[in-house]
Design an enzyme around this catalytic site. Structure first.
Site, short mmCIF file in Angstrom:
data_model
loop_
_atom_site.label_atom_id
_atom_site.label_comp_id
_atom_site.label_asym_id
_atom_site.label_seq_id
_atom_site.Cartn_x
_atom_site.Cartn_y
_atom_site.Cartn_z
N GLU A 100 -15.96 3.60 18.73
CA GLU A 100 -16.34 4.13 17.42
C GLU A 100 -15.98 3.11 16.36
O GLU A 100 -14.90 2.51 16.40
CB GLU A 100 -15.59 5.43 17.07
CG GLU A 100 -15.99 6.63 17.86
CD GLU A 100 -15.24 7.90 17.43
OE1 GLU A 100 -14.89 8.03 16.23
OE2 GLU A 100 -15.01 8.75 18.30
N GLU A 111 -9.39 10.35 20.99
CA GLU A 111 -8.38 10.22 19.93
C GLU A 111 -7.18 11.15 20.15
O GLU A 111 -6.80 11.92 19.28
CB GLU A 111 -9.01 10.49 18.56
CG GLU A 111 -10.04 9.44 18.20
CD GLU A 111 -10.53 9.51 16.76
OE1 GLU A 111 -10.42 10.60 16.15
OE2 GLU A 111 -11.03 8.50 16.26
P1 P53 Z 1 -15.61 11.94 10.16
C1 P53 Z 1 -9.26 9.64 11.78
C2 P53 Z 1 -9.20 8.29 11.96
C3 P53 Z 1 -10.11 7.69 12.73
C4 P53 Z 1 -11.09 8.44 13.37
O1 P53 Z 1 -14.85 11.02 11.21
C5 P53 Z 1 -11.14 9.79 13.23
C6 P53 Z 1 -10.25 10.36 12.40
C7 P53 Z 1 -10.31 11.80 12.18
O2 P53 Z 1 -9.71 12.37 13.28
O3 P53 Z 1 -12.01 10.62 13.91
C8 P53 Z 1 -13.14 10.13 14.59
O4 P53 Z 1 -16.74 12.57 10.90
C9 P53 Z 1 -13.64 11.16 15.60
C10 P53 Z 1 -15.07 11.59 15.40
C11 P53 Z 1 -15.36 11.62 13.93
C12 P53 Z 1 -15.25 10.20 13.40
O5 P53 Z 1 -13.95 9.69 13.61
O6 P53 Z 1 -14.62 12.93 9.71
O7 P53 Z 1 -13.50 10.72 16.93
O8 P53 Z 1 -15.28 12.82 16.04
O9 P53 Z 1 -16.59 12.17 13.58
C13 P53 Z 1 -15.56 10.09 11.93
O10 P53 Z 1 -16.07 11.05 9.08
#
Ligand code: P53
Length: 478
Positions: free
Chosen positions: A376, A178
């Site tokens: 993801e 990211e």
């Molecule tokens: P948590 C924003 C938008 C999309 C993905 O996030 C994001 C974010 C935040 O930067 O992050 C990713 O755990 C990231 C992971 C993270 C996951 O989204 O805050 O690559 O490390 O854990 C979910 O709910």
């Protein structure tokens, strides 16, 4: 014959990052990373970046869910679900505890050898991110993080060591997780995690951002080039947080504004996939008088190190109104960001939009014609353990099945070349943005709570069996 199904070799799996699951933050010679100096927060309560590990703070990533100690048991559960791949990252600080050493730490290298062997035993391919929000804290303190060009060499050294070491165990790699999160330079956590830089403390935050990015683009390209020399079979991707911007309405100003805003996504893939800076960005720098320092060979390096595929995360979409007042949400407060009345949001305000995944797959594929990889996607929620020990996470099943449905349309109806799908947090882990345990994504529940209690025991949620069946039917039964 019409293709009605996902390809047979489609890579179903799950994703995590080292610092969010491993724990063992000071084990096996590991040095402190930036994740180790982040306190726990919650929705609306920011995580604090402390000046080293200090008394009086709780640091959820220090223990995380002890994947470091329990990976064998966890990998067996992934195998039970039928994973074909597993995405995690290599903690830079296990390999180079401070980041600027000349020789790697053998105990750290051995840990990932053991982990990869365990995965391969079940025919699960490791999919590896080289940098997922966990750079050595020492490089931040002593070098200023990625502002400093020297960090390019440190990162390339680290990458070279692991690319060589695991060349027969890992095929799919990604450079920076990211990388575009930091374009929200007003929110300190993002710059800190991506680059060890708090942009709001800089004299010219935006110019600093582009200087940092230039260093990362060059580093990423060097790693791609080097990787292909080490093993021509490697597939080395970039990684984008794909939160697409929709126009709030068909008012031409809204539509045009969403096009401009999407530059804040595409600039990253434009550079990393095409190998040169896009015109709209160069004009922007010119207008703002930004001077970005580059070395003479950088241009060629970028062109020679184009990513093989685009890995991306997809959780939500955002809608933008050209003339809306600035949003008060610091985390996702892109100017003009307004609630989309057509979708619902999670308890953390993330707007749920499965069609947005098909949309994202289409726009990315049309723009680049490169393979895509959804690395993801998922639903962070509070889970309830029933009296009989069951966890009925139907909301998660609903979220994931709706997204997989749209993903299938993109592949089968639109012809998008998609490598695989690895839902986020396949085992419960520490939330990145809030540091909570209570924001859960997993198919596997971990008994660990925000007050620090919990046995760390694992159990299968309802979604565990559901996902096993999804994989077994290659996405036919949702
Ligand atoms: P948590 C924003 C938008 C999309 C993905 O996030 C994001 C974010 C935040 O930067 O992050 C990713 O755990 C990231 C992971 C993270 C996951 O989204 O805050 O690559 O490390 O854990 C979910 O709910």
């Amino acid at each position: 014959m019409k293709q009605q199904q996902l390809p047979k070799d489609f890579l179903w799996g799950g994703a995590v990052a080292a610092h969010q699951v491993e724990g063992g933050w000071d084990q096996g010679g590991k040095g402190p990373s930036i994740a180790d100096v982040l306190s726990g927060g919650s929705h609306g309560v920011d995580r604090v970046m402390t000046d080293g590990v200090l008394e009086g703070y709780s640091y959820p990533n220090h223990e995380a869910v002890d994947f470091y100690g329990r990976y064998k048991q966890d990998v067996a559960l992934f195998a039970e679900m039928g994973f074909k791949c597993f995405r995690t990252s290599i903690a830079w600080t296990r390999i180079f505890p401070k980041g600027d050493e000349l020789e790697p730490n053998e105990a750290g290298l051995q840990f990932y050898d053991d982990l990869f062997d365990e995965l391969l035993k079940y025919n699960i391919q490791p999919v590896i991110t080289l940098s997922h929000f966990e750079m050595p804290y020492h490089l931040v303190k002593e070098y200023g993080g990625w502002k400093n060009r020297q960090v390019v060499d440190f990162f390339v050294r680290f990458s070279e060591v692991v690319l060589r070491r695991y060349q027969h165990k890992v095929k799919y790699w990604m450079t920076f997780n990211e990388i575009n999160n930091q374009s929200n330079y007003q929110y300190p956590l993002f710059g800190y995690c991506c680059s060890g830089v708090v942009y709001s403390e800089e004299q010219n935050p935006e110019q600093t951002l582009y200087q940092v990015l230039h260093h990362q683009f060059v580093a990423s390209a060097q790693v791609v080039k080097l990787g292909h020399q080490i093993n021509p079979e490697f597939k080395i991707g970039c990684m984008l947080a794909c939160v697409p911007f929709y126009p709030f309405s068909c008012k031409p100003d809204d539509v045009m504004y969403s096009v401009e805003a999407m530059h804040q996504r595409y600039l990253f893939t434009d550079v990393q996939v095409r190998g040169y800076y896009p015109s709209y960005l160069l004009r922007d720098w010119q207008r703002k008088g930004f001077q970005i320092e580059m070395q003479p060979q950088d241009e060629q390096t970028l062109r020679e190190g184009c990513a093989d595929y685009i890995g991306f995360s997809y959780y939500m979409s955002n809608a933008l109104q050209a003339d809306a007042p600035s949003s008060s949400d610091a985390m996702f407060g892109f100017p003009g960001n307004v609630p989309n009345p057509h979708v619902k949001a999670s308890d953390w305000g993330w707007q749920i939009d499965p069609v947005g995944l098909r949309y994202s797959l289409n726009v990315l594929y049309e723009r680049y014609q490169k393979p895509l990889f959804i690395v993801e996607n998922g639903f962070g929620a509070f889970d309830k353990v029933e009296a009989d020990g069951k966890i009925n996470d139907d909301y998660r099943i609903d979220y994931l099945s709706a997204h997989i449905e749209q993903m299938k349309k993109a592949v089968i109806e639109d012809g998008v070349d998609l490598i695989g799908y690895t839902p986020w947090g396949c085992i419960d882990c520490v939330s990145f943005t809030t540091g909570e345990y209570g924001k859960r994504y997993g198919f596997i529940y971990v008994d660990k709570h925000d007050d620090g209690t919990g046995t760390l025991e694992r159990s299968r949620k309802k979604s565990f069996d559901w996902y096993r069946n999804v994989i077994a039917s290659n996405g036919e039964q949702l």
